[in-house]
Design a protein around this motif. Sequence first.
Motif, short mmCIF file in Angstrom:
data_model
loop_
_atom_site.label_atom_id
_atom_site.label_comp_id
_atom_site.label_asym_id
_atom_site.label_seq_id
_atom_site.Cartn_x
_atom_site.Cartn_y
_atom_site.Cartn_z
N THR A 148 14.25 -3.42 4.46
CA THR A 148 12.99 -2.77 4.83
C THR A 148 13.27 -1.49 5.59
O THR A 148 14.31 -1.34 6.24
CB THR A 148 12.11 -3.73 5.67
N ARG B 268 5.62 1.39 5.57
CA ARG B 268 6.78 0.50 5.45
C ARG B 268 7.09 0.29 3.98
O ARG B 268 6.18 0.03 3.18
CB ARG B 268 6.48 -0.85 6.12
N PHE C 59 9.69 -1.98 1.28
CA PHE C 59 10.41 -3.25 1.32
C PHE C 59 10.67 -3.75 -0.10
O PHE C 59 9.99 -3.36 -1.05
CB PHE C 59 9.60 -4.30 2.10
N TRP D 240 10.59 -2.60 -5.45
CA TRP D 240 10.23 -2.12 -4.12
C TRP D 240 8.74 -1.84 -4.04
O TRP D 240 8.11 -1.44 -5.02
CB TRP D 240 11.04 -0.87 -3.77
N HIS E 108 5.30 -0.93 -0.95
CA HIS E 108 5.03 -0.23 0.31
C HIS E 108 3.67 -0.63 0.86
O HIS E 108 2.81 -1.13 0.13
CB HIS E 108 5.05 1.28 0.09
N LYS F 4 6.27 -5.71 9.95
CA LYS F 4 4.98 -5.69 9.25
C LYS F 4 3.84 -5.38 10.21
O LYS F 4 2.76 -4.96 9.77
CB LYS F 4 4.72 -7.05 8.59
#
Length: 455
Positions: A246, A259, A261, A268, A270, A324
């Motif tokens: 992350t 963010r 991840f 991936w 976001h 998060k």
Amino acid sequence: MSGPRESLIYVTCVYNGTGKQKPDYLATVDLDPNSPTYSKVIHRLPMPYVNDELHHSGWNSCSSCHGDPSAVRRFLVLPSLLSSRIYVIDTEKNPRAPQLHKVVEPADIEQKTGLAFPHTSHCLASGEIMVSCLGDKDGNAAGNGFLLLDSEFNVKGRWEKPGHSPAFGYDFWYQPRHKTMISSSWGAPCAFRGGFNLQHVSDGLYGRHLNVYSWPDGELKQTLDLGNTGLLPLETRFLHDPSKDTGFVGSALSSNMVRFFKTSEGSWDHEVVISVQPLKVKNWILPEMPGLITDFLISLDDRYLYFVNWLHGDVRQYNIEDPKKPVLSGQVWVGGLIQKGSAVIAEAEDGTELQFEVPAIQGKRLRGGPQMIQLSLDGKRLYVTNSLFSAWDQQFYPEIVEKGSHMLQINVDTEKGGLTVNPDFFVDFGNEPDGPSLAHEMRYPGGDCTSDIWI
């Protein structure tokens, strides 16, 4: 983090765009509070040319080279954003007075790779240097890509596979255990080099994507469209823990921290985890003012994330132990367009007028807004400069072009969270021998929070 306290810092200083025909230079600032020259520029290394626009920098080796005991952070790599030169600075012979080691000429880069406008430099475990380039020599974003220099700083070629260059480039960070590199997207050099024009965003001359590459082989695997919540994604950082999948990117114009991840399927994704709300304002070019997140970093233990709002004028600290759900734990106002005494006035939700209290440091009113930041390795001191890019400085904060920028130090509470300005530290780049200059990025000898990538 438990190493010796920082005693020196190198700062890129710009004369390009200020009206002075002087070369940009690398300043060495004394950070030792027991030194008679504490908080002073003790050395200046001018570049051999003018009109470079020194911007970001990187080391020739970093923690990903830990298996090679001969690898030393000796050379600081200084790309020039507008001239496309790359300077290599030797910091080992005399750390207090670094010397020019080599110049990589733009003609050599362009001839062998077609690239120009170099921006971010990262060392690789192979001993090579990788530099993101934001366009071709004419400033077209479609000409961007990644330059490779060998360990002697000779142009080796391009890193990414042919045909795997998306429309825009900017910053990048790789995470070897996840075999991934992620890069962000500022804009076309032909657009940003003349100042910021909001119409250029609508015209498609600025980015809003993250590009996901396979590492180390340079294949573009995925493009994440951040949409209107991710306009102008700039600085990009994975967590320092190499096992984590992350990281974050600061979207300047949207003023969101995003963010990114890895999903359970291996792709991936976001999400926006922090939003800075625009402020309704009077006496400005637009009815609403974004915060403009221009720089951020993560502490080495991955506990705290710090970012700046260049236009609003505040520096923020967030606890990201749960990445998060970042929690605001510190905030301090050190400039901005809405400080008390400014012509610009914000309007609160209830209609009352609002301006922010900004402290004077050593009797000096703080000019501009917080822009680049660097954190001490132990996480207890945050250093702040206030120049973004000379053409944008001239547009939004002409006072710092006229009077020079400055550098501050903010004390950090790493236990409970909290930020306070250190009243004993103030570097005024308005008093430089060749006249006021624009201070930008900062690096410690031996490495720092924003350059080291572990494996």
